[in-house]
Design an enzyme around this catalytic site. Structure first.
Site, PDB file in Angstrom:
ATOM      1  N   PHE A 127      -5.790   2.920  13.812  1.00 59.65           N
ATOM      2  CA  PHE A 127      -5.227   3.802  12.787  1.00 59.65           C
ATOM      3  C   PHE A 127      -5.339   5.249  13.278  1.00 59.65           C
ATOM      4  O   PHE A 127      -6.422   5.716  13.613  1.00 59.65           O
ATOM      5  CB  PHE A 127      -5.987   3.617  11.477  1.00 59.65           C
ATOM      6  CG  PHE A 127      -5.329   4.296  10.318  1.00 59.65           C
ATOM      7  CD1 PHE A 127      -4.284   3.694   9.648  1.00 59.65           C
ATOM      8  CD2 PHE A 127      -5.741   5.549   9.907  1.00 59.65           C
ATOM      9  CE1 PHE A 127      -3.665   4.331   8.584  1.00 59.65           C
ATOM     10  CE2 PHE A 127      -5.123   6.193   8.843  1.00 59.65           C
ATOM     11  CZ  PHE A 127      -4.089   5.582   8.174  1.00 59.65           C
ATOM     12  N   ASP A 198     -15.902   1.705  12.232  1.00 62.54           N
ATOM     13  CA  ASP A 198     -15.046   2.012  11.097  1.00 62.54           C
ATOM     14  C   ASP A 198     -14.788   0.689  10.367  1.00 62.54           C
ATOM     15  O   ASP A 198     -14.222  -0.245  10.957  1.00 62.54           O
ATOM     16  CB  ASP A 198     -13.747   2.653  11.602  1.00 62.54           C
ATOM     17  CG  ASP A 198     -12.812   3.041  10.472  1.00 62.54           C
ATOM     18  OD1 ASP A 198     -12.837   2.367   9.425  1.00 62.54           O
ATOM     19  OD2 ASP A 198     -12.038   4.001  10.648  1.00 62.54           O
ATOM     20  N   TYR A 223     -11.064   2.849  -1.199  1.00 62.43           N
ATOM     21  CA  TYR A 223      -9.902   2.475  -2.028  1.00 62.43           C
ATOM     22  C   TYR A 223      -9.189   1.214  -1.570  1.00 62.43           C
ATOM     23  O   TYR A 223      -8.218   0.811  -2.174  1.00 62.43           O
ATOM     24  CB  TYR A 223      -8.900   3.634  -2.101  1.00 62.43           C
ATOM     25  CG  TYR A 223      -8.492   4.254  -0.777  1.00 62.43           C
ATOM     26  CD1 TYR A 223      -7.569   3.632   0.048  1.00 62.43           C
ATOM     27  CD2 TYR A 223      -9.029   5.465  -0.354  1.00 62.43           C
ATOM     28  CE1 TYR A 223      -7.189   4.193   1.255  1.00 62.43           C
ATOM     29  CE2 TYR A 223      -8.671   6.045   0.852  1.00 62.43           C
ATOM     30  CZ  TYR A 223      -7.749   5.402   1.658  1.00 62.43           C
ATOM     31  OH  TYR A 223      -7.390   5.967   2.857  1.00 62.43           O
TER      32      TYR A 223
HETATM   33  C1  LIG Z   1      -7.248   3.506   5.802  1.00 62.08           C
HETATM   34  C2  LIG Z   1      -7.862   4.013   7.044  1.00 62.08           C
HETATM   35  C3  LIG Z   1      -8.229   5.361   7.140  1.00 62.08           C
HETATM   36  C4  LIG Z   1      -7.925   6.318   6.018  1.00 62.08           C
HETATM   37  O1  LIG Z   1      -8.429   7.582   6.196  1.00 62.08           O
HETATM   38  P1  LIG Z   1      -8.428   8.630   4.997  1.00 62.08           P
HETATM   39  O2  LIG Z   1      -9.273   9.723   5.508  1.00 62.08           O
HETATM   40  O3  LIG Z   1      -8.985   7.922   3.796  1.00 62.08           O
HETATM   41  O4  LIG Z   1      -7.013   9.009   4.723  1.00 62.08           O
HETATM   42  C5  LIG Z   1      -8.860   5.774   8.310  1.00 62.08           C
HETATM   43  N1  LIG Z   1      -9.101   4.910   9.316  1.00 62.08           N
HETATM   44  C6  LIG Z   1      -8.753   3.606   9.240  1.00 62.08           C
HETATM   45  C7  LIG Z   1      -9.057   2.688  10.374  1.00 62.08           C
HETATM   46  C8  LIG Z   1      -8.115   3.127   8.104  1.00 62.08           C
HETATM   47  O5  LIG Z   1      -7.748   1.849   8.024  1.00 62.08           O
END
Ligand SMILES: *Cc1c(COP(=O)(O)O)cnc(C)c1O
Length: 413
Positions: A127, A198, A223
């Protein structure tokens, strides 16, 4: 002929020990929701909790709520609840800030603890925010750090003696492949590197054992599978043995050893409070707790078993009923290699997903060609899998995705 019928799935629902959890969520009429990996459904209790925190705690009790209604310790209290879901101990997790922000803090701490090394190992296809945050931090530090991008099968070999930190997402957001937390953490420690996990797509989706794997740091989203609500606070984990050992760069007053002493100079807390920045969003934390309380009552082993059954049947049914339409599986077929989602590639994926959503089967699309379905065992039924695939079959058989309406893009896919 296949053994599967709609009745077969109804029977599975009848025998499902987790089935009752579904009644704890608000279920929009007629919707099959396979996107709880992006935004979890709303616990019914969230509405009453939100009303109470607004009307009574904020409206009536005002500033006294910091003590009287436990606002000051809410991030820590929720952190302890999350700890129970990810194999951490009390005092090792805080519910706070955003995922990206927590990654920034942890990466910075880990690099500080390995200041003689310059390499960060990451999965390039991860991501993007994780990569972007690392790139931003490297630029800011200006000390010649570099990212060594490695894909799934290259990760172990990429972890060599020059690596400061390995920063990986346990379940891949696009393909749903699951990395081996134990083996990778062991390899990193063998060469003297630290590991950040993560858990965005794994917390609340499968059993996780951070302490059992000797993980150093972790973070994740509130979330997604934790059902904390849109933009819910994220979480951050620092193993007890590292607390106080590294410099957390965002030295806001809540991370000070004595915030209410209002001292002139910074002195870091030597416990998990060192990960905080400042005042936390109490309304958002309050509703996140509703999701955590439901998840805390679920048996993670049973949840994982149901999740794998749901995704396994989904793969079987799509291949049986939609096998001729050019959908290729992007998710590992082996149960132990996947998280709680299934993705297929198709060059018309965007329009196909729009057609599904128009028929009230909600998944999502990830560019350039992935249609993604998340399985959330607390509120997804076996029969939903059958009904969703029948809907997909109808769309593919009759080329319904060709409707020009379904090719119009919006800001969020
Ligand atoms: C959903 C997700 C995020 C989201 O980051 P935000 O700071 O909440 O926008 C980050 N890293 C991964 C791997 C995700 O799946």
């Amino acid at each position: 002929m296949s053994e599967y019928t709609r009745d077969f799935f109804l029977a599975l629902d009848n025998g499902d020990e987790l089935a009752d959890f579904r009644t704890e969520f608000h279920l929009p009429e007629g919707l099959i929701y396979l996107d709880g990996n992006s935004l979890g459904m709303m616990p019914k209790s969230a509405k009453a909790r939100a009303l109470d925190v607004v009307e009574r705690e904020w409206g009536e009790d005002l500033i006294t709520s910091w003590n009287k209604n436990g606002w000051f310790h809410l991030a820590e209290k929720l952190g302890d609840k999350i700890a129970g879901l990810i194999g951490a101990g009390p005092g090792e997790v805080m519910a706070c800030d955003a995922t990206g922000l927590n990654l920034y803090k942890l990466l910075s701490m880990a690099l500080d603890m390995r200041s003689d090394r310059k390499v960060i190992v990451m999965e390039g296809s991860n991501f993007p925010t994780d990569n972007y945050m690392a790139q931003g931090l490297i630029g800011q530090l200006g000390r010649g750090h570099e990212i060594r991008f490695a894909e799934k099968d290259e990760i172990l070999n990429a972890i060599t003696e020059d690596v400061a930190v390995v920063s990986l997402t346990q379940v891949h957001y696009k393909t749903g492949h699951l990395l081996d937390m134990k083996a990778i953490t062991e390899k990193a420690h063998e060469v003297g590197a630290l590991v950040i996990w993560d858990l965005c797509h794994s917390a609340g989706a499968l059993p996780i054992d951070l302490n059992g794997c000797q993980a150093d740091f972790a973070l994740g989203c509130g979330y997604k599978y934790l059902n904390g609500g849109p933009g819910a606070p994220a979480f951050i984990y620092v193993a007890k043995r590292h607390q106080g050992a590294a410099h957390q760069p965002l030295t806001g007053w809540w991370s000070h050893a004595a915030p209410f002493a209002f001292e002139r100079d910074y002195r870091p807390a030597d416990n998990i409070w060192q990960t905080l920045t400042g005042t936390q969003p109490i309304l958002s934390l309050a509703v996140l707790e509703c999701g955590l309380d439901i998840m805390g009552r679920a048996d993670m082993v049973k949840l994982r078993e149901k999740s794998l059954n749901l995704s396994g049947y989904f793969i079987d049914l799509v291949e049986e009923h939609c096998g001729d339409f050019g959908l290729t599986l992007a998710t590992p077929r082996a149960r132990e290699d996947r998280g709680s989602q299934v993705s297929f590639r198709h060059e018309k994926g965007f329009a196909i997903m729009q057609a599904l959503i128009a028929d009230k089967v909600v998944g999502d699309f990830r560019a350039p060609d992935i249609i993604r379905f998340g399985f959330t065992p607390l509120y997804t039924r076996y029969v939903d899998i059958w009904d969703a695939v029948m809907c997909l079959k109808n769309i593919m058989e009759n080329d319904l995705w060709q409707n020009p309406e379904y090719s119009k893009t919006s800001a969020v896919t």
